[in-house]
Design a protein around this motif. Sequence first.
Motif, PDB file in Angstrom:
ATOM      1  N   UNK A 154     -10.543  18.801   8.309  1.00 43.00           N
ATOM      2  CA  UNK A 154     -11.382  17.753   8.922  1.00 43.00           C
ATOM      3  C   UNK A 154     -10.718  16.268   8.625  1.00 43.00           C
ATOM      4  N   UNK A 155     -11.339  15.461   9.565  1.00 42.43           N
ATOM      5  CA  UNK A 155     -10.914  14.071   9.413  1.00 42.43           C
ATOM      6  C   UNK A 155     -11.761  13.685   8.344  1.00 42.43           C
ATOM      7  N   UNK A 156     -11.185  12.478   7.782  1.00 42.56           N
ATOM      8  CA  UNK A 156     -12.108  11.649   6.877  1.00 42.56           C
ATOM      9  C   UNK A 156     -11.920  10.032   7.295  1.00 42.56           C
ATOM     10  N   UNK A 157     -11.882  10.107   8.715  1.00 33.78           N
ATOM     11  CA  UNK A 157     -11.876   8.469   9.142  1.00 33.78           C
ATOM     12  C   UNK A 157     -13.161   7.994   9.348  1.00 33.78           C
TER      13      UNK A 157
ATOM     14  N   UNK B 218      -4.918   6.827   2.647  1.00 37.26           N
ATOM     15  CA  UNK B 218      -5.941   7.382   3.456  1.00 37.26           C
ATOM     16  C   UNK B 218      -5.573   7.839   4.826  1.00 37.26           C
ATOM     17  N   UNK B 219      -6.430   8.790   5.270  1.00 37.74           N
ATOM     18  CA  UNK B 219      -5.943   9.111   6.759  1.00 37.74           C
ATOM     19  C   UNK B 219      -5.908   7.930   7.766  1.00 37.74           C
ATOM     20  N   UNK B 220      -6.833   6.944   7.616  1.00 35.90           N
ATOM     21  CA  UNK B 220      -6.999   5.939   8.555  1.00 35.90           C
ATOM     22  C   UNK B 220      -5.766   5.039   8.244  1.00 35.90           C
ATOM     23  N   UNK B 221      -5.322   4.690   7.044  1.00 33.05           N
ATOM     24  CA  UNK B 221      -4.324   3.989   6.751  1.00 33.05           C
ATOM     25  C   UNK B 221      -2.992   4.550   7.256  1.00 33.05           C
ATOM     26  N   UNK B 222      -2.782   5.770   7.031  1.00 34.29           N
ATOM     27  CA  UNK B 222      -1.868   6.691   7.615  1.00 34.29           C
ATOM     28  C   UNK B 222      -1.647   6.707   9.140  1.00 34.29           C
ATOM     29  N   UNK B 223      -2.574   6.969   9.703  1.00 34.76           N
ATOM     30  CA  UNK B 223      -2.616   7.213  11.113  1.00 34.76           C
ATOM     31  C   UNK B 223      -2.245   5.817  11.943  1.00 34.76           C
TER      32      UNK B 223
ATOM     33  N   UNK C 111       3.834  13.819   7.375  1.00 36.18           N
ATOM     34  CA  UNK C 111       3.399  14.969   6.714  1.00 36.18           C
ATOM     35  C   UNK C 111       2.518  14.726   5.426  1.00 36.18           C
ATOM     36  N   UNK C 112       2.376  13.439   5.130  1.00 33.46           N
ATOM     37  CA  UNK C 112       1.221  13.321   3.957  1.00 33.46           C
ATOM     38  C   UNK C 112      -0.117  13.403   5.107  1.00 33.46           C
ATOM     39  N   UNK C 113      -0.044  12.802   6.031  1.00 40.04           N
ATOM     40  CA  UNK C 113      -1.320  12.734   6.909  1.00 40.04           C
ATOM     41  C   UNK C 113      -1.899  14.109   7.208  1.00 40.04           C
ATOM     42  N   UNK C 114      -1.006  14.907   7.514  1.00 39.15           N
ATOM     43  CA  UNK C 114      -1.206  16.299   7.955  1.00 39.15           C
ATOM     44  C   UNK C 114      -1.849  17.296   6.821  1.00 39.15           C
ATOM     45  N   UNK C 115      -1.041  16.893   5.436  1.00 39.64           N
ATOM     46  CA  UNK C 115      -1.695  17.585   4.401  1.00 39.64           C
ATOM     47  C   UNK C 115      -2.913  17.161   3.993  1.00 39.64           C
TER      48      UNK C 115
ATOM     49  N   UNK D 109       0.744  -1.167  -0.226  1.00 44.00           N
ATOM     50  CA  UNK D 109      -0.035  -0.085  -0.039  1.00 44.00           C
ATOM     51  C   UNK D 109       0.993   1.191   0.027  1.00 44.00           C
ATOM     52  N   UNK D 110       2.063   1.505   0.405  1.00 44.41           N
ATOM     53  CA  UNK D 110       2.678   2.394   0.148  1.00 44.41           C
ATOM     54  C   UNK D 110       3.233   2.980  -0.819  1.00 44.41           C
ATOM     55  N   UNK D 111       2.925   4.304  -1.186  1.00 49.28           N
ATOM     56  CA  UNK D 111       3.312   4.968  -2.244  1.00 49.28           C
ATOM     57  C   UNK D 111       4.352   5.710  -2.151  1.00 49.28           C
ATOM     58  N   UNK D 112       5.644   5.284  -2.784  1.00 52.05           N
ATOM     59  CA  UNK D 112       6.945   6.092  -2.593  1.00 52.05           C
ATOM     60  C   UNK D 112       6.999   7.299  -3.126  1.00 52.05           C
TER      61      UNK D 112
END
Length: 266
Positions: free
Chosen positions: A86-89, A50-55, A73-77, A40-43
């Motif tokens: 907003x959250x999207x989780x 997604x926010x959930x996958x990242x957090x 940083x990607x999660x914050x962005x 799942x990781x995009x280099x």
Amino acid sequence: LFIKDSRGMQPWATALSEKADAERDAAWERQAAAAFHDAFFDQTTGTYGSQAANDMALEFGIVPEADRARVAEALNRDVLDTWGGHFSVGALGHRWLYPALADNGYVDTAFNVFHAKGHPGFHYLFDELNGTSLWERKGAFDPETMKQPTRSLSHPFQGGYDAWFFLGLGGIRPDPQHPGFKRVILRPCFPRALEWTDVEYDSPYGLVQSRWERKGDSLTWEVTLPPNTTGILQPLGRQTMKDGKRIDSSVPYMLSNGTHRLIVSP
């Protein structure tokens, strides 16, 4: 969650002298974490999608150390730019969003989610939709057309954020090496938009209290630990004073039971 559970079972197996089980669980954790990362990781973007996958990847130790800053940083962005603060989780990702942001340098983003205006925020639910509870889907009701809401309108499972009020804003955290809050890890975060907190947790040893308040250019932080416990103040990255003396804030600092008053500089 399988990865988190595999990690969580290892100390249990070790405590029960089940060495083979502990080794099996450790292998499961390593293999599943590596498989998740590879799949799942995009280099290019530094995200799991997604926010959930990242957090959850950040909080469950899935992200390789070299990539943690990029994922955070990607999660914050995504919270700020894609979702306007907003959250999207869903319910599962909600529990981990706030510590994943705050513990990786984005405490203001984490806190400001609670104040973001418009859909799908808390203001939208309570001020525009006149909700009186946590809904499963805040966007399931259109007040202009009066379309009937769908799914649960009393969904406390969406309240996973409240753990962060204790762990993050209050900074009261369990120490895995000293179960039952025999030793308390103390590491609060200080959002710029928050003036004070007053958090307490009724542990098996008694009440653990953490109160901090902004006063001028500094913070006054009062910690109370019950009898027969200790606290370990983790590095805050800020100048910290206790009893008029400066604490080395770059290393953990032990606190005995009782009440302690600290002055923390911004």
